[in-house]
Scaffold this motif. Structure first.
Motif, mmCIF file in Angstrom:
data_model
loop_
_atom_site.group_PDB
_atom_site.id
_atom_site.type_symbol
_atom_site.label_atom_id
_atom_site.label_comp_id
_atom_site.label_asym_id
_atom_site.label_seq_id
_atom_site.Cartn_x
_atom_site.Cartn_y
_atom_site.Cartn_z
ATOM 1 N N ALA A 209 49.862 -33.290 -14.341
ATOM 2 C CA ALA A 209 48.654 -32.984 -13.566
ATOM 3 C C ALA A 209 47.890 -31.832 -14.208
ATOM 4 O O ALA A 209 46.660 -31.876 -14.349
ATOM 5 C CB ALA A 209 49.033 -32.627 -12.129
ATOM 6 N N ILE B 168 40.694 -38.436 -12.728
ATOM 7 C CA ILE B 168 41.566 -37.263 -12.736
ATOM 8 C C ILE B 168 41.991 -36.924 -11.318
ATOM 9 O O ILE B 168 43.174 -36.671 -11.056
ATOM 10 C CB ILE B 168 40.842 -36.053 -13.363
ATOM 11 N N ILE B 169 41.041 -36.938 -10.377
ATOM 12 C CA ILE B 169 41.371 -36.578 -8.997
ATOM 13 C C ILE B 169 42.386 -37.551 -8.418
ATOM 14 O O ILE B 169 43.354 -37.142 -7.776
ATOM 15 C CB ILE B 169 40.083 -36.530 -8.136
ATOM 16 N N ILE C 196 45.886 -36.784 -10.157
ATOM 17 C CA ILE C 196 46.596 -35.566 -9.727
ATOM 18 C C ILE C 196 46.956 -35.639 -8.247
ATOM 19 O O ILE C 196 47.981 -35.086 -7.841
ATOM 20 C CB ILE C 196 45.808 -34.267 -10.053
ATOM 21 N N SER C 197 46.173 -36.350 -7.439
ATOM 22 C CA SER C 197 46.549 -36.514 -6.029
ATOM 23 C C SER C 197 47.831 -37.332 -5.922
ATOM 24 O O SER C 197 48.751 -36.982 -5.173
ATOM 25 C CB SER C 197 45.447 -37.212 -5.244
ATOM 26 N N ALA D 165 50.782 -35.291 -6.922
ATOM 27 C CA ALA D 165 51.199 -34.357 -5.870
ATOM 28 C C ALA D 165 52.012 -35.062 -4.800
ATOM 29 O O ALA D 165 53.063 -34.568 -4.374
ATOM 30 C CB ALA D 165 49.971 -33.693 -5.248
ATOM 31 N N VAL D 166 51.545 -36.245 -4.390
ATOM 32 C CA VAL D 166 52.256 -36.965 -3.328
ATOM 33 C C VAL D 166 53.647 -37.385 -3.808
ATOM 34 O O VAL D 166 54.652 -37.239 -3.095
ATOM 35 C CB VAL D 166 51.434 -38.186 -2.865
ATOM 36 N N GLN E 239 55.421 -35.980 -6.141
ATOM 37 C CA GLN E 239 56.255 -34.781 -6.255
ATOM 38 C C GLN E 239 56.726 -34.298 -4.885
ATOM 39 O O GLN E 239 57.850 -33.834 -4.725
ATOM 40 C CB GLN E 239 55.453 -33.680 -6.943
ATOM 41 N N PHE E 240 55.854 -34.445 -3.902
ATOM 42 C CA PHE E 240 56.200 -34.095 -2.519
ATOM 43 C C PHE E 240 57.412 -34.907 -2.062
ATOM 44 O O PHE E 240 58.405 -34.367 -1.565
ATOM 45 C CB PHE E 240 54.977 -34.393 -1.640
#
Lengths: 125, 211
Positions: free
Chosen positions: A34, A48-49, A52-53, A56-57, A59-60
């Motif tokens: 990311a 890109i958005i 990276i979103s 994040a999810v 990785q969460f």
């Protein structure tokens, strides 16, 4: 001695070094991906958005599973229940706020607000 | 636990089974309340995220995220916190194997990495305030400082907790009470890392893109 033995057996039910390492390496991978994509501006803005979103999810979820051991408890799964309810509240809170505020901005531009204030006899902005 | 015939099972085995069942139940119930607390904390952070997202565009002449964020520092912070979370997990593993000194070692590493994180964040805040971009400047900066500052405050509490934990384990060893406390501490620390994922992505990466 018997206590130590049973302790080890208890451990097998739970996390071990491997699960922590997997969680760590995966988290590291998604963080760096990311970051690199954002810094290098590898794609256009929307792509890109989205990437990276998603990172994040993912990785969460990874950290919930490998670090907080969600879903590894014995039945009944009260933690999973509490977590689901909280997730629902969080989603309502965040999406609801954004939705309402976007609508407010949409329904009242600064121009409209000025007209409204003049109408009410309060002068302009 | 299943029904067992006491005559056919050896005394040692029976004790093992009772101990095991009791122990796993103890760990789960002892940390359930704390888990619920963490989830309510998640709601706190969610509301701050909502506030930030709503206020993000309101820079009223002040700087935007693109102008003030230093992504190299942010990556450093993220890595420090991630590794710290990992070593905290290793501390828990050592705790289960009853290696007191390893637990202490991992605690120190986690503490130092957390301190690195906090120092970088403090430097960033200091710099922003020094150049006049404090929370009073704009709605965006208010949202930013409250959200990231609340997370930083949690990290600070975690560090204090770690220092106390270090002392307690040093003094009283891996007693049952300390095992429980350390388990809760590790949950807290992992949780803060999880919240940071979203601050990293939503505040810093989105901000740097100048969405």
């Amino acid at each position: 001695m018997s206590q130590i033995k049973s302790y080890h057996r208890f451990n097998k039910l739970e996390a071990n070094f491997k699960t922590y390492l997997i969680g760590f390496v995966l988290s590291l991978f998604f963080t760096l991906t990311a970051w690199l994509i954002t810094v290098k501006k590898a794609f256009n803005q929307e792509t890109i958005i989205i990437i990276i979103s998603l990172a994040a999810v993912i990785q969460f979820v990874i950290q919930l599973l490998f670090f907080l051991h969600l879903g590894k408890e014995s039945r009944p799964r009260y933690r999973l229940l509490v977590f689901s309810v909280m997730l629902l509240i969080v989603l309502i809170l965040v999406i609801g706020s954004l939705w309402i505020m976007a609508n407010l901005n949409h329904n009242m531009t600064i121009k409209q607000m000025e007209n409204y204030m003049v109408q009410q006899g309060n002068g302009g902005i | 636990m299943n029904e067992v015939d006491i005559k056919t099972i050896s005394h040692k085995k029976l004790l093992n089974r009772i101990y095991k069942a009791e122990e796993s139940k103890f760990f789960e119930t002892a940390s359930f309340g704390f888990f619920v607390y963490l989830m309510t904390d998640l709601v706190l952070f969610a509301s701050l995220f909502a506030v930030y997202a709503v206020l993000e565009a309101n820079t009223v002449g002040g700087p935007s995220g693109q102008q003030i964020f230093n992504l190299n520092n942010v990556l450093l912070e993220t890595l420090a916190l991630l590794i710290s979370s990992f070593t905290m997990g290793l501390a828990i593993l050592s705790m289960k194997k009853n290696h007191r000194n390893k637990v202490l070692g991992y605690l120190v590493i986690s503490f130092l990495l957390g301190l690195v994180f906090l120092l970088i964040e403090m430097t960033e805040f200091n710099h922003l305030i020094a150049i006049g971009d404090s929370w009073r400047r704009s709605g965006f900066l208010s949202g930013f400082f409250v959200l990231v500052g609340t997370h930083g405050l949690h990290i600070m509490v975690g560090l204090i907790w770690m220092a106390i934990m270090f002392y307690k384990i040093l003094k009283f060893g891996l007693s049952r009470v300390n095992i429980r406390r350390l388990t809760l501490l590790s949950m807290f620390w992992h949780f803060l890392d999880i919240v940071w994922i979203f601050i990293f992505t939503i505040v810093y990466l989105y901000g740097a893109l100048g969405r």
